[in-house]
Scaffold this motif. Structure first.
Motif, PDB file in Angstrom:
ATOM      1  N   THR A  20       0.837  -1.213   0.000  1.00 12.82           N
ATOM      2  CA  THR A  20       0.000   0.000   0.000  1.00 12.82           C
ATOM      3  C   THR A  20       0.865   1.253   0.000  1.00 12.82           C
ATOM      4  O   THR A  20       0.509   2.257  -0.632  1.00 12.82           O
ATOM      5  N   ALA A  21       2.009   1.210   0.687  1.00 13.60           N
ATOM      6  CA  ALA A  21       2.903   2.378   0.697  1.00 13.60           C
ATOM      7  C   ALA A  21       3.454   2.659  -0.696  1.00 13.60           C
ATOM      8  O   ALA A  21       3.470   3.813  -1.159  1.00 13.60           O
ATOM      9  N   ASN A  53     -12.705   5.233   8.698  1.00 12.48           N
ATOM     10  CA  ASN A  53     -12.184   5.799   9.940  1.00 12.48           C
ATOM     11  C   ASN A  53     -13.247   5.925  11.021  1.00 12.48           C
ATOM     12  O   ASN A  53     -12.977   5.680  12.205  1.00 12.48           O
ATOM     13  N   LEU A  54     -14.461   6.298  10.648  1.00 16.42           N
ATOM     14  CA  LEU A  54     -15.528   6.368  11.643  1.00 16.42           C
ATOM     15  C   LEU A  54     -15.893   4.978  12.162  1.00 16.42           C
ATOM     16  O   LEU A  54     -16.272   4.825  13.328  1.00 16.42           O
ATOM     17  N   PHE A 193      -3.860   3.313   2.784  1.00 16.31           N
ATOM     18  CA  PHE A 193      -2.599   3.808   3.347  1.00 16.31           C
ATOM     19  C   PHE A 193      -2.856   4.933   4.348  1.00 16.31           C
ATOM     20  O   PHE A 193      -2.326   4.930   5.468  1.00 16.31           O
ATOM     21  N   LEU A 194      -3.688   5.911   3.965  1.00 16.18           N
ATOM     22  CA  LEU A 194      -3.967   7.043   4.851  1.00 16.18           C
ATOM     23  C   LEU A 194      -4.829   6.633   6.040  1.00 16.18           C
ATOM     24  O   LEU A 194      -4.653   7.146   7.153  1.00 16.18           O
ATOM     25  N   THR A 199      -4.694   6.285  11.806  1.00 16.52           N
ATOM     26  CA  THR A 199      -4.999   5.543  13.031  1.00 16.52           C
ATOM     27  C   THR A 199      -3.734   5.262  13.824  1.00 16.52           C
ATOM     28  O   THR A 199      -3.702   5.440  15.053  1.00 16.52           O
ATOM     29  N   PHE A 200      -2.669   4.872  13.147  1.00 15.14           N
ATOM     30  CA  PHE A 200      -1.419   4.534  13.832  1.00 15.14           C
ATOM     31  C   PHE A 200      -0.809   5.753  14.532  1.00 15.14           C
ATOM     32  O   PHE A 200      -0.082   5.594  15.524  1.00 15.14           O
TER      33      PHE A 200
END
Length: 375
Positions: A20-21, A53-54, A193-194, A199-200
């Protein structure tokens, strides 16, 4: 830890993060330069990124890991699908990592992603090797979640859900908009990726960069900029002391869309029993955090022992007045709801409230002026 003693690499994780990066940082920009992207790529990126994300912040984190509120079955299924789309393992697995992080925060042996082991480790390194295999044995710290049919449904079918969403959604959009590779790159790789690294950042940057207004007992920080990147999770110092609160940003002006989403769901019957920390506990925590910071800075201050004693006394007095104030305020509000309360008794209580309020605010002002010289 000596490299020969390190646990084996988890090659699937290494492959996913590396792929993914490369796609997000190299291939996607090159494709955009030569082929270009349209408005549809941006819109669907925002939709899918927000959905993922939610599902993590409102679902995995505040609902399942911390039980900060209750959610309707339909909403829990939506979170389960979005969590698989976010590719952060099942809610059961995710929560089994997160609960020990709170219980043993900064303990290098028991915190799965202790920030004291460095930025790289807390950000992504802990997922590249099999450091925490014992945590997943029967998921013993998540017995409650094993009774949730939605959690167990997602856990059982997680791989299928993850593949279906991460490949199916970008491919479907690519067919609809006649740009298969563009959608795979933007809605697939860039979004993932984002979503991962935002999150990280909570495990890494939010334990390094920011302020500590509520507690100095761990490395967690409040950071408004990170809150924007993480749907409100950046107010991490507050969260680590009041983990069961459905909010992270408690002020009206603090950016916490996860809080707004949960509250909105409660208005339409999709969420309930939203847990909120009493204001007295929050204000006490702020006062004690200031006291701790001030005491840590007294080593070079003349008569530091006497100053420390005075700070302690003033803080205790503030906490006493604070407790009196919030207690009588609660009685006053309860009196308004009680139709049988006599007007005279209510007037006396109100007068007492105003006197205590004045005393509390005067002590608060004196305390702030004193402690901020040293904090």
């Amino acid at each position: 830890m000596n490299s020969s003693n390190k646990p084996p690499l988890i090659w699937l994780n290494v492959l996913v993060f590396a792929t993914t990066a490369i796609l997000a940082l190299i291939v996607a920009p090159l494709y955009g330069y030569y082929q270009g992207y349209g408005w549809e790529h941006g819109i669907w990126f925002l939709i899918t990124f927000s959905f993922c994300n939610l599902s993590i912040t409102a679902g995995y984190h505040r609902l399942w890991a911390h039980k900060a509120y209750e959610a309707h079955t339909s909403l829990r299924y939506i979170y389960a699908i979005g969590g698989a789309f976010a590719l952060q393992n099942s809610a059961l697995h995710w929560s089994s990592d997160h609960r020990p992080h709170h219980k043993f925060v900064d303990n290098n042996d028991k915190d799965p992603y202790s920030a004291k082991r460095g930025f790289w480790y807390s950000h992504i390194g802990w997922m590249l090797r099999n450091y925490n295999a014992d945590i997943y044995h029967e998921y013993g710290n998540c017995r409650d979640l094993q009774k949730d049919k939605v959690v167990m449904w997602q856990h059982k079918y997680y791989l299928a859900l993850a593949l279906l969403t991460n490949f199916g959604v970008p491919i479907l959009l690519g067919v609809l908009y006649n740009d298969l590779w563009g959608m795979i790159l933007i809605v697939g790789a860039v979004r993932l990726f984002l979503s991962h690294h935002s999150t990280f950042f909570i495990n890494s940057l939010a334990h390094i960069w920011g302020s500590q207004p509520y507690t100095t007992k761990n490395t967690a920080r409040d950071n408004g900029f990170l809150a924007v990147l993480t749907f409100g999770e950046g107010y991490h110092n507050f969260h680590h002391i009041f983990e069961s609160d459905y909010r992270n940003g408690i002020r009206w002006w603090q950016y916490d869309p996860t809080k707004w989403f949960i509250k909105s769901c409660s208005w339409v019957g999709l969420a309930g029993n939203l847990r909120v920390t009493p204001k007295l506990r929050i204000e006490k925590a702020k006062a004690l955090a200031l006291l701790s910071k001030a005491k840590n800075n007294l080593s070079e201050v003349p008569n530091n022992v006497q100053v420390a004693i005075r700070l302690q006394d003033e803080c205790e007095l503030l906490v006493k007045y604070m407790s009196d104030y919030y207690e009588i305020k609660k009685k006053l509000l309860e009196g308004k709801k009680e139709t049988l309360v006599k007007r005279y008794e209510h007037s006396v209580l109100k007068l007492e409230y105003e006197q205590i309020k004045l005393r509390f605010h005067e002590q608060q002002l004196a305390w702030n002026q004193m402690v901020k010289q040293y904090a």
